[in-house]
Design an enzyme around this catalytic site. Structure first.
Site: not given
Lengths: 424, 424
Positions: A152, A221, A246-247, A395
């Protein structure tokens, strides 16, 4: 939702039969799903109260139903009425470690290893600088920071900054090549556990073991794996890890990230952000910095309390959840979704860039699709919410606590309809 | 609340007369106060609905009454119903700059200079590293970072970290000595605008001008001045500034901090935390970091949206507020409080460590008191909330938007009672 209209009657009949079979299968899978009851804990409707197939929990998790009341109490009573007293009376001061201990079982860590706060990017800086410092302390010749090549972006930017600030050098290496690339010059490796774009699951035990064999430190990560599959931080001897909440952890937009430091390394954790909240005696207000022991050493300044306590409440939905069951459902969902896509979408119209192999798959399916941007906009308009990653990826994230097999079937069916209409 | 009981009848009568006069004066001052109406915008009662004299707004500002409804909407509708759509539809993505522009007039900045996010400590690292880098770029011989000797501890810890990461050297200098200490080796100076402990206001225009004369960059920490007095960042040519928003700006516990970068320096701002939110094209997901223009360059990772939007709502109470009026009221309040303390507290029992001179006073009064910890605990128990700073300081903050002259009189009177009882 309409069926495709350009088929012959025989095709339509065959399609309808396949669709009926997939819907029936979805219903059976949902009926047998031991996690199905957790779905009730989340708000899954839109602003008009209509059902949404939400497959973007890998970007922003859905709202747990108990969060609004908790946030209201934090704002109105703890802040509004108690004000400064809440730092002690409402437990604000200790919230980062308390929240860390709620995240711990989800990622396979014992209590006392994780602290919540700051953004993922900020925690990447802490972890990578600390890892490089430890490696240098072991051996000053360790100058290389290996970063997985499809990271990322922010991890790569921060890694480059950490390297610049410590005199290290970044080398971008495909994750599968890292075990063959670590060596006596390697200080640390920074790897995304699951690739944000393709959903590929990287080999955390193997890469960690190879790095350790070479005397290097690992920083993982976990943004796209925590809450979607077992991570096993303690079990695999991971040195440092960061992640967002937050995922799959449903902490809310921009909820605090977290930092894990292996128990044995905590006394050596040397932060580039030694703020007063990580001081051994914060209210001593000493001008000499003396780091706290344990997870607290990863803190910096005053944490965002509203977001922190929303996150604390959100994490309660994990109570009693078995991560092995989460993983089993995740794989079943993505397998089933791929089968539905195969049935509803003409061969070759989309191509999965997510590994088919379970051992290499996270909890999302990424489909390459030439007109992905427009297709996703149309899916969202029809209540199927995934996201689009440039230039050509659709996605779809599968969040085992609230995604149903019926969601997966419907999403694939609507995708088939949208593509059929566009190609008509 | 009881009067002191050990006085003679004549003393008690004189005391009562002085007290009556001060109460009458407070009532007149409140009646003439142009900011008195703003008080209604805040929750100032305790959990039982009882009046509190809240003089700790310099630690955690009171709750603006409009915040709970806004936070509930953010949680229930924006997150709960719209989910990922809110990044665009609810303006989440642009909130950090929008909030920065609401803070701007309070600290004397034009729009586009300030971005909100992260903690003060994290922003100190960004600002100090960037300042040192600019100075080095001007002249590699600039190696010194001057930090005011009585700085809030975290600024000192982070300054030391910034120096370590950039190869600079920290020198602690009393703020008043900085103009005489800056020179050709000075890279940057980091100064607290108002001393957190004593409430001393440092000479921002003078120190900034002296630093510039010497070719150095200035970083001001506005935590204890923003919202309490005019700062004039643009007017005085300050280079960089940081501050929190949970004190006089009432943003809530741990609300996002902010970073100011002077317009002319924005293109040179080189952050140690180049996260994806500060990228010129964040969703391009490029592996090459290309910084955004303007204030956005100060961003890092995903901002805490709940806290950010609570802050945005809280800042609305500043609409139409004249900072000169805020300053005038602040000085009148602290003057009046000192007079009341002089009347209610026996001479020598406490000693103000806050400068008497207006030009050197922020918006708090710090009283040295041998038994300060116990005295403050007793004050809090009687509904007068200030705070205690080790080893012997009683701190009383005066927040002009909601502190009344009656509050000041009552606080001093209760302090007098508590001390009289302890000394009886």
């Amino acid at each position: 939702m309409s069926d495709a209209t350009e088929n012959t009657p025989e095709d339509a009949s065959a399609d309808a039969s396949a669709s009926t079979a997939l819907r029936e299968e979805a219903a059976k899978l949902d009926a047998a799903d031991g996690l199905a009851g957790r779905r009730e804990a989340f708000v899954l409707e839109d602003e008009k109260g209509e059902r949404v197939v939400y497959l973007d929990g890998n970007s922003l998790g859905a709202l747990p139903r108990s969060v609004p009341a908790r946030v209201a109490d934090v704002v109105e009573r703890e802040w509004g009425r108690l004000r400064i007293r809440s730092w002690t009376e409402s437990g604000w001061w200790t919230a980062p470690e308390r929240v860390g201990d709620l995240i711990a079982p989800i990622v396979g860590a014992a209590p006392g290893r994780i602290v919540a706060g700051d953004s993922t990017s900020v925690n990447v800086l802490k972890a990578v600088v600390a890892a490089i410092r430890m490696a240098r302390e072991d051996n000053p010749a360790r100058t290389d920071l290996l970063v997985d090549a499809t990271t990322f972006p922010t991890d790569g930017y921060i890694a480059a900054s950490a390297a610049r600030l410590t005199g290290a050098a970044v080398r971008a290496i495909p994750a599968e090549g890292i075990p063959g690339s670590v060596g006596p010059r390697t200080a640390a490796v920074l790897v995304n556990h699951v690739d944000y774009r393709t959903g590929e699951l990287h080999d955390l035990p193997g890469i960690t073991a190879a790095a350790h064999e070479a005397g290097a430190y690992t920083v993982w990560d976990l943004c796209h794996s925590a809450g979607a599959l077992p991570v096993g931080l303690d079990e695999h001897g991971v040195d440092l890890a960061v992640g967002c909440t937050y995922k799959y952890l449903n902490g809310g937009p921009g909820a605090p990230a977290y930092l894990y430091v292996r128990r044995g390394l905590q006394p050596r954790f040397d932060s580039p952000l030694p703020g007063w909240h990580s001081h051994a005696d914060p209210f001593g207000m000493s001008h000499e910095y003396e780091p706290a022991d344990g997870a607290q050493r990863g803190r910096v300044g005053t944490p965002d309390i509203l977001s922190m306590l929303a996150l604390e409440e959100a994490l309660k939905v994990w109570d009693g959840v078995d991560m092995a069951a989460v993983r089993a459902k995740s794989l079943a969902l993505t397998d089933f979704f791929l089968r539905c896509v195969g049935s509803y979408v003409p061969a070759g119209r989309v191509e999965s860039v997510t590994p088919a192999e379970h051992a290499r798959r996270g909890s999302q399916i990424a489909l390459r699709c030439a007109d992905a941007g427009e297709v996703m906009a149309e899916l969202v308009a029809r209540g199927v919410v995934g996201d689009f990653r440039r230039p050509d990826v659709l996605r779809f994230g599968f969040t085992p606590l609230y995604t149903s097999f019926a969601d997966a079937e419907l999403a694939a069916r609507v995708l088939g309809e949208v593509l059929a209409e566009r190609d008509a």
